[in-house]
Design an enzyme around this catalytic site. Structure first.
Site, PDB file in Angstrom:
ATOM      1  N   ASP A   1      93.484   5.186  27.312  1.00 45.29           N
ATOM      2  CA  ASP A   1      93.324   4.859  28.740  1.00 45.29           C
ATOM      3  C   ASP A   1      92.342   3.712  29.002  1.00 45.29           C
ATOM      4  OD1 ASP A   1      91.132   6.543  28.055  1.00 45.29           O
ATOM      5  OD2 ASP A   1      90.966   7.281  30.114  1.00 45.29           O
TER       6      ASP A   1
ATOM      7  N   ASN B   1      93.520   0.416  27.572  1.00 41.96           N
ATOM      8  CA  ASN B   1      94.567  -0.205  28.396  1.00 41.96           C
ATOM      9  C   ASN B   1      93.925  -1.003  29.534  1.00 41.96           C
ATOM     10  OD1 ASN B   1      96.358   1.269  26.832  1.00 41.96           O
ATOM     11  ND2 ASN B   1      96.676   2.867  28.368  1.00 41.96           N
TER      12      ASN B   1
ATOM     13  N   TYR C   1      99.080  15.108  19.207  1.00 39.24           N
ATOM     14  CA  TYR C   1      97.839  14.358  18.951  1.00 39.24           C
ATOM     15  C   TYR C   1      97.121  14.817  17.689  1.00 39.24           C
ATOM     16  CZ  TYR C   1      98.024  12.660  23.774  1.00 39.24           C
ATOM     17  OH  TYR C   1      98.393  12.048  24.935  1.00 39.24           O
TER      18      TYR C   1
ATOM     19  N   LYS D   1      94.142   6.926  44.184  1.00 36.49           N
ATOM     20  CA  LYS D   1      95.531   6.540  43.926  1.00 36.49           C
ATOM     21  C   LYS D   1      96.409   7.764  44.132  1.00 36.49           C
ATOM     22  CE  LYS D   1      93.459   5.552  40.235  1.00 36.49           C
ATOM     23  NZ  LYS D   1      93.204   5.482  38.773  1.00 36.49           N
TER      24      LYS D   1
ATOM     25  N   ALA E   1      99.948   3.569  34.524  1.00 42.14           N
ATOM     26  CA  ALA E   1      99.982   3.155  35.943  1.00 42.14           C
ATOM     27  C   ALA E   1      98.553   3.082  36.481  1.00 42.14           C
ATOM     28  CB  ALA E   1     100.806   4.143  36.767  1.00 42.14           C
ATOM     29  N   GLY E   2      97.821   4.176  36.293  1.00 42.13           N
ATOM     30  CA  GLY E   2      96.451   4.217  36.805  1.00 42.13           C
ATOM     31  C   GLY E   2      95.535   3.244  36.071  1.00 42.13           C
ATOM     32  N   ASP E   3      95.703   3.137  34.759  1.00 37.99           N
ATOM     33  CA  ASP E   3      94.835   2.244  33.962  1.00 37.99           C
ATOM     34  C   ASP E   3      95.006   0.785  34.398  1.00 37.99           C
ATOM     35  OD1 ASP E   3      94.442   4.591  32.508  1.00 37.99           O
ATOM     36  OD2 ASP E   3      95.864   4.011  30.929  1.00 37.99           O
TER      37      ASP E   3
HETATM   38  P1  ADP Z   1      97.947   7.848  37.124  1.00 39.21           P
HETATM   39  O1  ADP Z   1      98.821   7.109  36.179  1.00 39.21           O
HETATM   40  O2  ADP Z   1      96.509   7.652  36.812  1.00 39.21           O
HETATM   41  O3  ADP Z   1      98.325   9.294  37.347  1.00 39.21           O
HETATM   42  P2  ADP Z   1      99.009   7.346  39.801  1.00 39.21           P
HETATM   43  O4  ADP Z   1     100.253   8.111  39.536  1.00 39.21           O
HETATM   44  O5  ADP Z   1      98.201   7.848  40.919  1.00 39.21           O
HETATM   45  O6  ADP Z   1      98.090   7.137  38.522  1.00 39.21           O
HETATM   46  O7  ADP Z   1      99.452   5.849  40.081  1.00 39.21           O
HETATM   47  C1  ADP Z   1      98.569   4.758  40.021  1.00 39.21           C
HETATM   48  C2  ADP Z   1      99.144   3.627  40.834  1.00 39.21           C
HETATM   49  O8  ADP Z   1     100.395   3.238  40.255  1.00 39.21           O
HETATM   50  C3  ADP Z   1      99.459   3.993  42.271  1.00 39.21           C
HETATM   51  O9  ADP Z   1      98.341   3.822  43.127  1.00 39.21           O
HETATM   52  C4  ADP Z   1     100.555   3.003  42.593  1.00 39.21           C
HETATM   53  O10 ADP Z   1      99.989   1.747  42.910  1.00 39.21           O
HETATM   54  C5  ADP Z   1     101.310   2.883  41.261  1.00 39.21           C
HETATM   55  N1  ADP Z   1     102.446   3.837  41.221  1.00 39.21           N
HETATM   56  C6  ADP Z   1     102.530   4.973  40.473  1.00 39.21           C
HETATM   57  N2  ADP Z   1     103.738   5.577  40.653  1.00 39.21           N
HETATM   58  C7  ADP Z   1     104.424   4.803  41.516  1.00 39.21           C
HETATM   59  C8  ADP Z   1     105.738   4.846  42.103  1.00 39.21           C
HETATM   60  N3  ADP Z   1     106.597   5.847  41.836  1.00 39.21           N
HETATM   61  N4  ADP Z   1     106.093   3.855  42.930  1.00 39.21           N
HETATM   62  C9  ADP Z   1     105.261   2.832  43.217  1.00 39.21           C
HETATM   63  N5  ADP Z   1     104.015   2.724  42.697  1.00 39.21           N
HETATM   64  C10 ADP Z   1     103.593   3.685  41.875  1.00 39.21           C
END
Ligand code: ADP
Length: 302
Positions: free
Chosen positions: A30, A33, A101, A225, A256-258
């Site tokens: 994480d 990334n 893991y 997020k 996505a979050g990273d």
């Molecule tokens: P994590 O991967 O840490 O669980 P999130 O799921 O909250 O993070 O997503 C992080 C960011 O990725 C969101 O704020 C958004 O910008 C983007 N994102 C994630 N999933 C989607 C989706 N289905 N459609 C559009 N953007 C998304």
């Protein structure tokens, strides 16, 4: 003068299925990334370094070469004579990915063992970035010392950014996870939680509760997020929302979050306003989830 962005945590060997019965070796984790994307997005006036532990074997050497090829400095990577790096295998069953893991005795778990060394590394940073996974992998008796080192660096002027990244399987108990994450938030300037995890493990009814809990812990800037839902953030007692761009085909939500964190921080740290920085985070995350894998080529500006 060069500014230093220091990410702290664990990078692992990733074995990903090629679809032909073999596995491709890569590297991911994480905080790594986030460092990887941050290196691409920060100007040349910034150094991006990674603080972790690796062994002295050839796969550890390969990991170091991977950091260096990505432009990530390795000055703070500690070499361990007796351990090596962690590893995970991704398996595909009917399109569903599952992970196994091998990381329980990885070199990265020792990254806070030498407190003087840790203090020196943190003191050289302008920005520190770490996550709940960074804390989870430390021996529990070293977590307090790690957070003291972060607090000391912050008191000397470093900006501290933290993603709770709640992974209960890495912790002894859910209570230990929640208590340590809140202690980390209390020494952070920016906290970047994901609502779904926070709702599951802290019981937050909505993103506003998540924002309030971290704000009450003393965090100046909280950015929640929420997958495809709007991003909610609070700073200076005011809250704002941002509707993330829709993604029509979500291929792989890994990182996505990273990636959001990297693009947000790169923009914010270079002086851009919060709303534009949140938009940059969302835009990069949208690109990353539209492709397979954690590390997606983003040679064009986001
Ligand atoms: P994590 O991967 O840490 O669980 P999130 O799921 O909250 O993070 O997503 C992080 C960011 O990725 C969101 O704020 C958004 O910008 C983007 N994102 C994630 N999933 C989607 C989706 N289905 N459609 C559009 N953007 C998304």
């Amino acid at each position: 003068m060069t500014r230093n962005f220091l990410a702290i945590g664990e990078c692992m060997v990733e074995m990903a299925p090629t679809g032909e019965g073999t596995y491709r070796l890569g590297f991911a984790g994480d905080t790594l990334n986030t460092a990887w994307y941050a290196r691409r997005l920060l100007s040349e006036g910034w150094d991006v370094s990674y603080l972790t532990g690796v062994g002295r074997d050839s796969v550890s050497e390969e990991m170091l070469a991977f950091f260096e090829d990505a432009g990530i400095r390795t000055d703070y990577v500690q070499r361990d004579n007796d351990r090596t790096v962690g590893l995970y295998i991704i398996q595909l069953n009917d399109g569903e990915r599952s992970f196994s893991y091998w990381r329980s005795d990885s070199a990265a778990r020792q990254l806070a063992r030498d407190r003087a060394r840790l203090d020196a590394a943190l003191a050289a940073a302008d920005v520190l970035y770490f996550s709940g996974i960074t804390l989870a992998i430390l021996p529990k008796e070293q977590r307090g010392g790690f957070l003291e080192a972060v607090r000391a660096a912050r008191n000397k002027g470093a900006t501290v950014a933290f993603d709770p990244n709640l992974r209960p399987r890495l912790w002894e108990t859910g209570e230990a996870m929640c208590a340590t994450v809140m202690a980390a938030a209390a020494v952070s300037d920016i906290v970047l939680p994901s609502f779904e995890d926070e709702a599951t493990y802290f019981g937050d009814a909505g993103p506003t509760e998540t924002v309030n809990r971290y704000t009450q812990a003393g965090v100046p800037l909280v950015i929640v997020k929420n997958g495809p839902g709007e991003v909610l953030w609070q700073s200076d007692g005011a809250t704002w929302t941002f509707q993330v761009p829709p993604v029509t085909e979500v291929v792989d939500t890994t990182a996505a979050g990273d990636s959001f964190n990297a693009a947000f921080l790169a923009s914010h740290l270079q002086g851009t306003d919060l709303e534009t920085s949140v938009a940059a985070g969302s835009r990069l995350a949208a690109r990353v989830i539209g492709r397979r894998g954690a590390l997606v080529d983003i040679s064009q500006a986001v």
